[in-house]
Design an enzyme around this catalytic site. Structure first.
Site, PDB file in Angstrom:
ATOM      1  CG  ASP A  47     -29.203  24.980  26.763  1.00 15.02           C
ATOM      2  OD1 ASP A  47     -28.795  25.757  25.873  1.00 15.02           O
ATOM      3  OD2 ASP A  47     -30.058  24.093  26.555  1.00 15.02           O
ATOM      4  N   GLY A  64     -32.291  22.403  19.202  1.00 15.27           N
ATOM      5  CA  GLY A  64     -33.424  21.669  18.646  1.00 15.27           C
ATOM      6  C   GLY A  64     -32.949  20.453  17.873  1.00 15.27           C
TER       7      GLY A  64
HETATM    8  P1  13P Z   1     -34.547  19.558  21.605  1.00 13.32           P
HETATM    9  O1  13P Z   1     -35.281  19.458  22.906  1.00 13.32           O
HETATM   10  O2  13P Z   1     -35.435  19.840  20.437  1.00 13.32           O
HETATM   11  O3  13P Z   1     -33.667  18.364  21.390  1.00 13.32           O
HETATM   12  O4  13P Z   1     -33.582  20.832  21.722  1.00 13.32           O
HETATM   13  C1  13P Z   1     -32.742  20.942  22.823  1.00 13.32           C
HETATM   14  C2  13P Z   1     -32.098  22.280  22.863  1.00 13.32           C
HETATM   15  O5  13P Z   1     -31.915  22.933  21.857  1.00 13.32           O
HETATM   16  C3  13P Z   1     -31.656  22.772  24.172  1.00 13.32           C
HETATM   17  O6  13P Z   1     -31.077  24.035  24.108  1.00 13.32           O
END
Ligand code: 13P
Length: 402
Positions: A82, A210
């Site tokens: 990620d 997010g």
């Molecule tokens: P949140 O932490 O807001 O759930 O988002 C996670 C994210 O987008 C990781 O790439």
């Protein structure tokens, strides 16, 4: 062996109107909790490792556990990097076992984003690994209050998205339509019309970053408009932290294990809620039967050397290990000498590729060509070279039945 091709996994979700959760994990408790949830509700799942979290754990040490969890699972799993920041980090992630990578150059102007993303796509596709790109900017930091990082949302436009996807070749696109990373006061306002237009223009699985803090209805509308992967972390981090505080308040002895008790349980409960809400629950068997399994390849060479002595042979082998292990898609280079004195072939290379695509890209890679032509082939006239793909009897049976 339920590691599956992530492109197949997300295409299935995209075509069948549900989303797979990509849960960022930061410890073994998270890993076990997420996997327990996926097994319980029979959902496909993405185990996600965010580069920004690598200061909290050693990526290289955690990956074998992540891979082991995926391989022993009975539900389909993909392992994803990620927010990878560079070509180098994508290469490292693939070589450590990720079968999907994200390149995040979303802070760059369009042309720079395209250039950096395209380089990652070229490398990753040569390894059989799909790529997620991001266009537009989703502010905030996972696990923290969004108000502390008040960057401007920069929205993805359908026109730029089309250019970006065409010119980079990404398999999935993370879009910015109003979500933020981290904890928010209230629920963000999302631009669904924009999402609908992007989906119409692209026709590929879309990704939402997010995920924490969105309403059930917002999730349903996101999925109805092409979102097939939802990134989720802060809510998991919050339930884990709450559990630690409760353990503390309840007078848990100050020992570490007492303080982290039940984290797996609460992480699993929150991940399970998401899997049910996003429509992945109950899909595991269907996905397993429709997606290509993610199978490594062993590139085997057995050989004898001629015209050089043992010391020179060892020098050549050491140089080969150094050079070949940095080629994208090479997971491991094993070099060995026969245990039996009378073995027909004295030496071996066992090079593990992450995917069959690497057979070709490895052979053509300039570092391989140079090493093979100048140091190896001239002294290893007598050799046998074969590529073996792993065979999983359980999965083979499943694929034949369906
Ligand atoms: P949140 O932490 O807001 O759930 O988002 C996670 C994210 O987008 C990781 O790439």
């Amino acid at each position: 062996m339920p590691l599956v091709d992530m492109k197949d996994m997300l295409q299935h979700a995209y075509r069948h109107g549900y989303a797979v959760g990509a849960f960022d994990l930061v410890s073994l408790d998270f890993l076990e909790g997420i996997m327990a949830a996926a097994e319980r509700v029979r959902a496909p799942v993405i185990l996600s490792l965010a580069e920004s979290h690598f200061e909290y754990f050693d990526f290289e040490l955690v990956m074998p556990a992540v891979e082991a969890a995926a391989r022993r699972a009975s539900v389909p799993v993909a392992i994803h990097l990620d927010h990878g920041g560079s070509l180098k980090s994508a290469m490292r992630a693939i070589n450590l076992g990720c079968n999907g990578v994200m390149v995040d150059a979303s802070h760059e102007p369009l042309s720079g984003n395209i250039q950096r993303t395209h380089a990652v796509v070229e490398m990753a596709h040569a390894c059989g690994v799909p790529v997620e790109g991001e266009l537009g900017y989703v502010p905030g930091i996972e696990g923290e209050d969004a108000e502390l990082h008040p960057g401007e949302v920069s929205y993805t436009t359908p026109e730029e998205a089309k250019t970006y996807v065409e010119q980079t070749g990404v398999d999935f696109l993370a879009v910015s339509i109003g979500t933020v990373h981290g904890r928010m006061r209230g629920t963000p306002k999302l631009d669904f019309q924009r999402l609908e237009q992007i989906n119409e223009a692209l026709g590929i699985p879309l990704v939402i970053h997010g995920g924490t803090g969105l309403s059930d209805d917002q999730f349903r509308r996101l999925i109805a408009n092409g979102v097939a992967k939802i990134n989720y972390y802060t809510a998991l981090s919050d339930v884990a932290a709450k559990q630690i505080n409760e353990n503390n308040r309840a007078g848990a002895s100050s020992g570490f294990t007492a303080l982290v008790k039940n984290i797996r349980t609460v992480v699993a409960a929150e991940a399970e809620r998401c899997m049910r809400l996003w429509g992945g629950a109950g899909r595991a068997d269907e996905v397993l039967s429709r997606c290509r399994p993610w199978m490594p390849v062993e590139h085997l060479i057995i050989y004898n050397v001629e015209g050089i002595d043992k010391v020179d042979a060892e020098t050549m082998i050491a140089e080969g290990r150094r050079v070949l292990s940095t080629i994208p898609g090479v997971r491991e280079v094993f070099t060995g000498a026969a245990v039996q004195d009378d073995a027909k072939y004295r030496y071996t290379w066992l090079v593990r590729f992450c995917h069959p695509a690497v057979i070709d890209s490895y052979r053509k890679h300039p570092d391989h060509v140079t090493f093979a032509d100048t140091l190896f082939r001239p002294v290893a006239g007598e050799r046998i070279s074969i590529d073996y793909q792993a065979v999983d009897p359980v999965l083979a049976e499943l694929l034949i039945i369906t």
